[in-house]
Design a protein around this motif. Structure first.
Motif, mmCIF file in Angstrom:
data_model
loop_
_atom_site.group_PDB
_atom_site.id
_atom_site.type_symbol
_atom_site.label_atom_id
_atom_site.label_comp_id
_atom_site.label_asym_id
_atom_site.label_seq_id
_atom_site.Cartn_x
_atom_site.Cartn_y
_atom_site.Cartn_z
ATOM 1 N N ASP A 182 0.811 -1.218 0.000
ATOM 2 C CA ASP A 182 0.000 0.000 0.000
ATOM 3 C C ASP A 182 0.845 1.270 0.000
ATOM 4 O O ASP A 182 0.386 2.330 0.401
ATOM 5 C CB ASP A 182 -0.958 0.000 1.191
ATOM 6 N N TRP A 183 2.104 1.191 -0.482
ATOM 7 C CA TRP A 183 2.950 2.371 -0.535
ATOM 8 C C TRP A 183 2.362 3.387 -1.498
ATOM 9 O O TRP A 183 1.908 3.028 -2.585
ATOM 10 C CB TRP A 183 4.365 1.998 -0.991
ATOM 11 N N ARG A 184 2.353 4.641 -1.084
ATOM 12 C CA ARG A 184 1.884 5.695 -1.989
ATOM 13 C C ARG A 184 2.833 6.875 -1.904
ATOM 14 O O ARG A 184 3.416 7.151 -0.844
ATOM 15 C CB ARG A 184 0.452 6.112 -1.695
ATOM 16 N N LEU A 185 2.997 7.543 -3.013
ATOM 17 C CA LEU A 185 3.864 8.708 -3.092
ATOM 18 C C LEU A 185 3.203 9.864 -2.358
ATOM 19 O O LEU A 185 2.076 10.251 -2.693
ATOM 20 C CB LEU A 185 4.108 9.074 -4.559
ATOM 21 N N VAL A 186 3.876 10.404 -1.341
ATOM 22 C CA VAL A 186 3.296 11.497 -0.564
ATOM 23 C C VAL A 186 4.095 12.787 -0.683
ATOM 24 O O VAL A 186 3.629 13.845 -0.259
ATOM 25 C CB VAL A 186 3.134 11.120 0.929
ATOM 26 N N TYR A 187 5.301 12.702 -1.279
ATOM 27 C CA TYR A 187 6.139 13.898 -1.372
ATOM 28 C C TYR A 187 7.209 13.686 -2.430
ATOM 29 O O TYR A 187 7.706 12.575 -2.594
ATOM 30 C CB TYR A 187 6.813 14.169 -0.023
ATOM 31 N N GLN A 188 7.561 14.763 -3.120
ATOM 32 C CA GLN A 188 8.644 14.688 -4.088
ATOM 33 C C GLN A 188 9.274 16.059 -4.264
ATOM 34 O O GLN A 188 8.611 17.086 -4.098
ATOM 35 C CB GLN A 188 8.163 14.170 -5.435
ATOM 36 N N GLU A 189 10.565 16.060 -4.558
ATOM 37 C CA GLU A 189 11.306 17.262 -4.916
ATOM 38 C C GLU A 189 12.117 16.923 -6.151
ATOM 39 O O GLU A 189 12.656 15.825 -6.254
ATOM 40 C CB GLU A 189 12.262 17.694 -3.799
ATOM 41 N N GLU A 190 12.211 17.857 -7.082
ATOM 42 C CA GLU A 190 12.953 17.629 -8.320
ATOM 43 C C GLU A 190 14.324 18.295 -8.238
ATOM 44 O O GLU A 190 14.448 19.401 -7.720
ATOM 45 C CB GLU A 190 12.163 18.205 -9.500
ATOM 46 N N PHE A 191 15.344 17.607 -8.774
ATOM 47 C CA PHE A 191 16.712 18.107 -8.794
ATOM 48 C C PHE A 191 17.299 17.916 -10.178
ATOM 49 O O PHE A 191 16.840 17.083 -10.949
ATOM 50 C CB PHE A 191 17.575 17.362 -7.760
ATOM 51 N N GLU A 192 18.354 18.674 -10.470
ATOM 52 C CA GLU A 192 19.000 18.573 -11.774
ATOM 53 C C GLU A 192 20.030 17.461 -11.829
ATOM 54 O O GLU A 192 20.441 17.059 -12.911
ATOM 55 C CB GLU A 192 19.627 19.910 -12.153
ATOM 56 N N SER A 193 20.474 16.980 -10.670
ATOM 57 C CA SER A 193 21.487 15.923 -10.683
ATOM 58 C C SER A 193 21.165 14.847 -9.659
ATOM 59 O O SER A 193 20.492 15.103 -8.662
ATOM 60 C CB SER A 193 22.877 16.496 -10.381
ATOM 61 N N LYS A 194 21.681 13.652 -9.935
ATOM 62 C CA LYS A 194 21.494 12.532 -9.020
ATOM 63 C C LYS A 194 22.157 12.827 -7.677
ATOM 64 O O LYS A 194 21.613 12.501 -6.629
ATOM 65 C CB LYS A 194 22.070 11.255 -9.638
ATOM 66 N N SER A 195 23.315 13.455 -7.708
ATOM 67 C CA SER A 195 24.023 13.738 -6.456
ATOM 68 C C SER A 195 23.235 14.708 -5.578
ATOM 69 O O SER A 195 23.227 14.571 -4.346
ATOM 70 C CB SER A 195 25.435 14.273 -6.727
ATOM 71 N N ASP A 196 22.554 15.680 -6.182
ATOM 72 C CA ASP A 196 21.736 16.609 -5.393
ATOM 73 C C ASP A 196 20.533 15.894 -4.780
ATOM 74 O O ASP A 196 20.177 16.131 -3.626
ATOM 75 C CB ASP A 196 21.252 17.780 -6.257
ATOM 76 N N ALA A 197 19.885 15.020 -5.549
ATOM 77 C CA ALA A 197 18.733 14.269 -5.036
ATOM 78 C C ALA A 197 19.175 13.344 -3.904
ATOM 79 O O ALA A 197 18.498 13.233 -2.877
ATOM 80 C CB ALA A 197 18.076 13.468 -6.159
ATOM 81 N N PHE A 198 20.329 12.694 -4.071
ATOM 82 C CA PHE A 198 20.840 11.798 -3.042
ATOM 83 C C PHE A 198 21.239 12.579 -1.784
ATOM 84 O O PHE A 198 20.994 12.127 -0.659
ATOM 85 C CB PHE A 198 22.028 11.007 -3.590
#
Length: 84
Positions: free
Chosen positions: A45-61
């Protein structure tokens, strides 16, 4: 290609899962819902509740590590409730 930091929530487990991806976010969530032996494989029952967008994988990580370092369900809940 954008990368994302994201938070999933399972009501059944009453837990959050924090991750990052540079793949299609919807496809990544689908993979979490598939049968596998990882942390999210235990509940369906996992559901997406939040997201942020980044330009690079290192920034998202880096953002994922930052939020995980809080070690606070309350702070994560507050972050989710602040989103527009």
């Amino acid at each position: 290609m954008p990368c994302y930091f994201y938070i999933l929530f399972s009501k059944e487990a009453d837990k959050y899962y924090l991750g990052h991806t540079c793949d299609c976010l919807e496809e990544r969530v689908r993979k979490h819902l598939s049968n596998h032996k990882g942390f999210t494989g235990k509940n369906k029952d996992w559901r997406l509740v939040y997201q942020e967008e980044f330009e690079s994988k290192s920034d998202a990580f880096a953002r994922e590590r930052q939020v995980k370092s809080w070690k606070s369900k309350k702070k994560i809940t507050e972050l989710i409730s602040e989103k527009p």
